[in-house]
Scaffold this motif. Sequence first.
Motif, short mmCIF file in Angstrom:
data_model
loop_
_atom_site.label_atom_id
_atom_site.label_comp_id
_atom_site.label_asym_id
_atom_site.label_seq_id
_atom_site.Cartn_x
_atom_site.Cartn_y
_atom_site.Cartn_z
N LYS A 119 -5.64 11.95 2.02
CA LYS A 119 -4.64 10.88 1.44
C LYS A 119 -5.11 10.12 0.36
N TRP A 161 0.88 5.28 0.04
CA TRP A 161 -0.01 6.49 0.18
C TRP A 161 0.84 8.01 0.15
N ARG A 216 -4.49 6.58 -1.56
CA ARG A 216 -3.85 5.18 -1.17
C ARG A 216 -3.80 4.71 -2.59
N ILE A 250 0.85 -0.99 -0.04
CA ILE A 250 0.08 -0.02 0.02
C ILE A 250 0.76 1.46 -0.13
#
Length: 170
Positions: A152, A143, A154, A141
């Motif tokens: 944010k 971000w 992601r 992941i």
Amino acid sequence: MFRKLAFLVLLFLPLLGKSQDSAIYSFGADLNYHPQDFFFRVRGQLMKKNLSHEVFIGFGITKTIFQKQGNPNIGYDLSYRFKLNDWFSISPIIRLSYSLLNTKVPEKHRLIHTTESFAAFRMMVGNRNRFAVTGGIGPAIEWKYDAYLGRKNRFFMWNYFAEISYYYEF
């Protein structure tokens, strides 16, 4: 902030203190190929019986040295070593790692964070001086704060790695 601090404490927890049973300590270095960069890392290993705990810290070679962007990487490996004979072993591994990329642009929100977990496999040769080849695949992941949207962003992706390592047992 608390999650990052808790991650660091959990990362270095296996290296704190000595146990009464026979534990083996190793220090090593590796060169890791990753789709985002080549990483150079130093690592510490604590092995009790056949269970191995490893922590590593390093940096991305291409982005840190040649592109002048900071790209540190830290992580933890948990593996179980199957010793096939005195000098050869194989190990399945679970790896957790975190890397940070400082892009320097935009000035206010310039950091890209990447958290990864891998299922990997390692082949190791040697006794006191050991060489290892490791490869793995797993989800990641990434971000980054988007100043335009004010939140944010992601991204989920699959990553892989291949590495060559050296260990010295003391």
